[in-house]
Design a protein around this motif. Structure first.
Motif, mmCIF file in Angstrom:
data_model
loop_
_atom_site.group_PDB
_atom_site.id
_atom_site.type_symbol
_atom_site.label_atom_id
_atom_site.label_comp_id
_atom_site.label_asym_id
_atom_site.label_seq_id
_atom_site.Cartn_x
_atom_site.Cartn_y
_atom_site.Cartn_z
ATOM 1 N N LEU A 32 0.828 -1.207 0.000
ATOM 2 C CA LEU A 32 0.000 0.000 0.000
ATOM 3 C C LEU A 32 0.862 1.256 0.000
ATOM 4 N N LEU A 33 1.914 1.249 0.814
ATOM 5 C CA LEU A 33 2.810 2.405 0.870
ATOM 6 C C LEU A 33 3.508 2.644 -0.466
ATOM 7 N N LEU A 34 3.989 1.567 -1.100
ATOM 8 C CA LEU A 34 4.630 1.709 -2.401
ATOM 9 C C LEU A 34 3.666 2.275 -3.435
ATOM 10 N N ALA A 35 2.466 1.738 -3.463
ATOM 11 C CA ALA A 35 1.471 2.207 -4.422
ATOM 12 C C ALA A 35 1.131 3.678 -4.171
ATOM 13 N N LEU A 36 0.927 4.037 -2.924
ATOM 14 C CA LEU A 36 0.575 5.415 -2.582
ATOM 15 C C LEU A 36 1.705 6.384 -2.921
ATOM 16 N N VAL A 37 2.910 6.057 -2.514
ATOM 17 C CA VAL A 37 4.062 6.914 -2.804
ATOM 18 C C VAL A 37 4.263 7.023 -4.318
ATOM 19 N N GLY A 38 4.113 5.916 -5.010
ATOM 20 C CA GLY A 38 4.256 5.924 -6.468
ATOM 21 C C GLY A 38 3.258 6.840 -7.138
ATOM 22 N N VAL A 39 2.005 6.779 -6.700
ATOM 23 C CA VAL A 39 0.970 7.639 -7.286
ATOM 24 C C VAL A 39 1.254 9.103 -6.985
ATOM 25 N N VAL A 40 1.665 9.411 -5.773
ATOM 26 C CA VAL A 40 1.965 10.802 -5.405
ATOM 27 C C VAL A 40 3.152 11.330 -6.213
ATOM 28 N N VAL A 41 4.224 10.556 -6.308
ATOM 29 C CA VAL A 41 5.408 10.981 -7.054
ATOM 30 C C VAL A 41 5.064 11.156 -8.531
ATOM 31 N N PHE A 42 4.328 10.209 -9.099
ATOM 32 C CA PHE A 42 3.919 10.304 -10.502
ATOM 33 C C PHE A 42 3.054 11.541 -10.738
ATOM 34 N N THR A 43 2.131 11.793 -9.825
ATOM 35 C CA THR A 43 1.237 12.944 -9.960
ATOM 36 C C THR A 43 2.014 14.258 -9.910
ATOM 37 N N THR A 44 3.008 14.358 -9.035
ATOM 38 C CA THR A 44 3.810 15.587 -8.991
ATOM 39 C C THR A 44 4.574 15.788 -10.295
ATOM 40 N N GLY A 45 4.936 14.700 -10.955
ATOM 41 C CA GLY A 45 5.590 14.815 -12.256
ATOM 42 C C GLY A 45 4.632 15.274 -13.339
ATOM 43 N N VAL A 46 3.391 14.806 -13.275
ATOM 44 C CA VAL A 46 2.393 15.183 -14.277
ATOM 45 C C VAL A 46 1.978 16.645 -14.138
ATOM 46 N N VAL A 47 1.657 17.061 -12.913
ATOM 47 C CA VAL A 47 1.181 18.435 -12.704
ATOM 48 C C VAL A 47 2.328 19.433 -12.574
ATOM 49 N N ARG A 48 3.559 18.936 -12.424
ATOM 50 C CA ARG A 48 4.774 19.754 -12.344
ATOM 51 C C ARG A 48 4.786 20.694 -11.148
ATOM 52 N N ARG A 49 4.143 20.261 -10.074
ATOM 53 C CA ARG A 49 4.127 21.037 -8.832
ATOM 54 C C ARG A 49 4.412 20.104 -7.658
#
Length: 88
Positions: free
Chosen positions: A40-57
């Motif tokens: 769960l932690l890996l999935a959550l961290v992965g989604v957050v990191v990926f999202t920051t890359g997409v929105v660039r913030r």
């Protein structure tokens, strides 16, 4: 909040975040044995990191004053120029 993620930082967020999320989901599906909490932690961290890359913030970059987007214009310190003395 202005963009503060770009270039190499953004690429690694997109690639690394996707990989972390995939490994986390694979572990949750039972393909990889990690346990539920780490998965769960890996999935959550992965989604957050990926999202920051997409929105660039990134809030952490903002708090630390880091801007890798290249959009920040920095004023160089003024040069204290002394008039040169010419010999006549």
């Amino acid at each position: 909040m202005e963009r503060n993620v770009g270039g190499f930082d953004r690429t690694w967020r997109l690639v690394g975040g996707a990989l972390l999320a995939i490994v986390g989901v694979a572990a949750l599906a039972g393909v990889i044995s990690l346990g539920t909490l780490p998965a769960l932690l890996l999935a959550l961290v992965g989604v957050v990191v990926f999202t920051t890359g997409v929105v660039r913030r990134c809030v952490i970059n903002r708090v630390l004053g880091v801007d890798t987007s290249g959009s920040a214009v920095t004023d160089p310190e003024p040069i204290d120029e002394q008039p040169s003395k010419r010999a006549n």
